[in-house]
Write a protein that holds these residues in place. Structure first.
Motif, mmCIF file in Angstrom:
data_model
loop_
_atom_site.group_PDB
_atom_site.id
_atom_site.type_symbol
_atom_site.label_atom_id
_atom_site.label_comp_id
_atom_site.label_asym_id
_atom_site.label_seq_id
_atom_site.Cartn_x
_atom_site.Cartn_y
_atom_site.Cartn_z
ATOM 1 N N ASP A 21 0.836 -1.196 0.000
ATOM 2 C CA ASP A 21 0.000 0.000 0.000
ATOM 3 C C ASP A 21 0.870 1.246 0.000
ATOM 4 O OD1 ASP A 21 -2.137 1.649 0.116
ATOM 5 O OD2 ASP A 21 -2.774 1.095 2.127
ATOM 6 N N GLU A 23 0.508 5.436 0.210
ATOM 7 C CA GLU A 23 -0.490 6.406 0.654
ATOM 8 C C GLU A 23 -1.180 7.084 -0.517
ATOM 9 O OE1 GLU A 23 0.999 9.130 3.555
ATOM 10 O OE2 GLU A 23 1.753 7.513 4.832
ATOM 11 N N SER A 24 -0.449 7.230 -1.604
ATOM 12 C CA SER A 24 -1.003 7.937 -2.758
ATOM 13 C C SER A 24 -1.838 7.028 -3.666
ATOM 14 C CB SER A 24 0.128 8.536 -3.587
ATOM 15 O OG SER A 24 0.992 7.509 -4.039
ATOM 16 N N SER A 25 -1.838 5.714 -3.362
ATOM 17 C CA SER A 25 -2.507 4.791 -4.287
ATOM 18 C C SER A 25 -4.013 4.987 -4.254
ATOM 19 C CB SER A 25 -2.132 3.347 -3.966
ATOM 20 O OG SER A 25 -2.491 3.023 -2.650
ATOM 21 N N LYS A 26 -4.603 4.891 -5.423
ATOM 22 C CA LYS A 26 -6.048 5.086 -5.544
ATOM 23 C C LYS A 26 -6.717 3.765 -5.915
ATOM 24 C CE LYS A 26 -5.488 9.904 -6.766
ATOM 25 N NZ LYS A 26 -5.073 10.764 -7.836
ATOM 26 N N ASP A 27 -6.417 3.274 -7.094
ATOM 27 C CA ASP A 27 -7.049 2.029 -7.545
ATOM 28 C C ASP A 27 -6.428 0.809 -6.875
ATOM 29 O OD1 ASP A 27 -8.739 3.366 -9.153
ATOM 30 O OD2 ASP A 27 -8.038 2.523 -11.046
ATOM 31 N N THR A 28 -7.264 -0.172 -6.559
ATOM 32 C CA THR A 28 -6.809 -1.427 -5.974
ATOM 33 C C THR A 28 -6.764 -2.512 -7.043
ATOM 34 O OG1 THR A 28 -7.766 -0.878 -3.826
ATOM 35 C CG2 THR A 28 -7.343 -3.203 -4.258
ATOM 36 N N GLY A 55 1.624 3.205 -8.851
ATOM 37 C CA GLY A 55 0.636 3.914 -8.028
ATOM 38 C C GLY A 55 -0.576 3.114 -7.614
ATOM 39 N N LYS A 57 -2.656 0.263 -5.390
ATOM 40 C CA LYS A 57 -2.651 -0.531 -4.160
ATOM 41 C C LYS A 57 -2.771 -1.990 -4.593
ATOM 42 C CE LYS A 57 -5.183 -1.350 0.114
ATOM 43 N NZ LYS A 57 -6.151 -0.769 1.051
ATOM 44 N N LYS A 116 -13.596 -3.013 -11.833
ATOM 45 C CA LYS A 116 -13.158 -1.943 -12.738
ATOM 46 C C LYS A 116 -12.581 -2.547 -14.004
ATOM 47 C CE LYS A 116 -12.316 1.830 -9.547
ATOM 48 N NZ LYS A 116 -11.351 2.852 -9.121
ATOM 49 N N ARG A 195 -4.947 1.134 -17.257
ATOM 50 C CA ARG A 195 -4.934 2.604 -17.373
ATOM 51 C C ARG A 195 -5.746 3.115 -18.580
ATOM 52 N NH1 ARG A 195 0.827 4.353 -15.375
ATOM 53 N NH2 ARG A 195 0.193 4.786 -13.230
#
Length: 196
Positions: A21, A23-28, A55, A57, A116, A195
């Motif tokens: 993980d 901290e800046s990660s958005k998508d899992t 980037g 998670k 997603k 992406r």
């Protein structure tokens, strides 16, 4: 890269996963595993780190009875559902090779609105779902080793011809574990797809 080994309790069973993980990660991105593998193979191959560096998670999940996860009575796709609920993950990218490919097909048919994207790699038993694949609407990447002797290449064609929003990438000279055999290329193709 910080890798955390964690457990979550699902119906009384301890289910193990690894999490990278930022901290800046958005998508899992959730990485499932093949029958002879576990969560650490994604780490050892460098694929988990490649995703994390972009980037995302990254969660490497271990099914009941595999790796350090205890047995559980639930169907495997239901275990995955309970897992993401416990972690409060409402939507995610799913990557599923070999026997987990079949599980991901079942998950996408039942809970596709949570995905997603879906990446199916050299899945077994694709022919069982031929009549239902057109019900999968999530954008799907199909990755196959053309020399696969476990899950024949015709399975890739069945997926491509029946999942509407799908892309096929073929490793011409590799087999069932193409994603590990050329982890760098697989990572590149996967990241570009997610992406896009």
């Amino acid at each position: 890269m910080v890798i955390k080994g964690e457990y979550v309790n699902i119906k009384g069973s301890k289910i193990h996963y690894l999490e990278i993980d930022k901290e800046s990660s958005k998508d899992t991105v959730i990485l499932l595993h093949g029958k002879r593998y576990n969560a650490y193979d994604w780490i050892n191959s460098g694929i988990a780190e490649n995703l994390s560096n972009q980037g995302f998670k990254v969660i490497c999940f271990e099914f009941p009875g595999y790796g350090s996860s205890e047995e559980c009575d639930l169907e495997k796709e239901e275990v995955l559902l309970e897992f993401v609920k416990k972690l409060n993950i409402s939507s995610f990218h799913l990557v599923a090779p070999s026997f987990s490919g079949e599980i991901s097909i079942k998950f996408a048919l039942k809970y596709g609105d949570m995905l997603k994207s879906l990446t199916i790699v050299d899945s077994i038993n694709v022919d069982k779902y031929k009549e239902k694949l057109n019900e999968i609407y999530v954008k799907t990447l199909i990755v196959w080793g053309k020399k696969d002797e476990i899950a024949p290449y015709e399975f890739a064609e069945i997926l491509k011809n029946n999942i509407k929003n799908s892309t096929l990438f073929v490793f011409e000279n590799l087999g069932h574990t193409c994603y590990f055999d050329d982890a760098k290329k697989f990572s590149e193709v996967l990241i570009n797809f997610i992406r896009a």
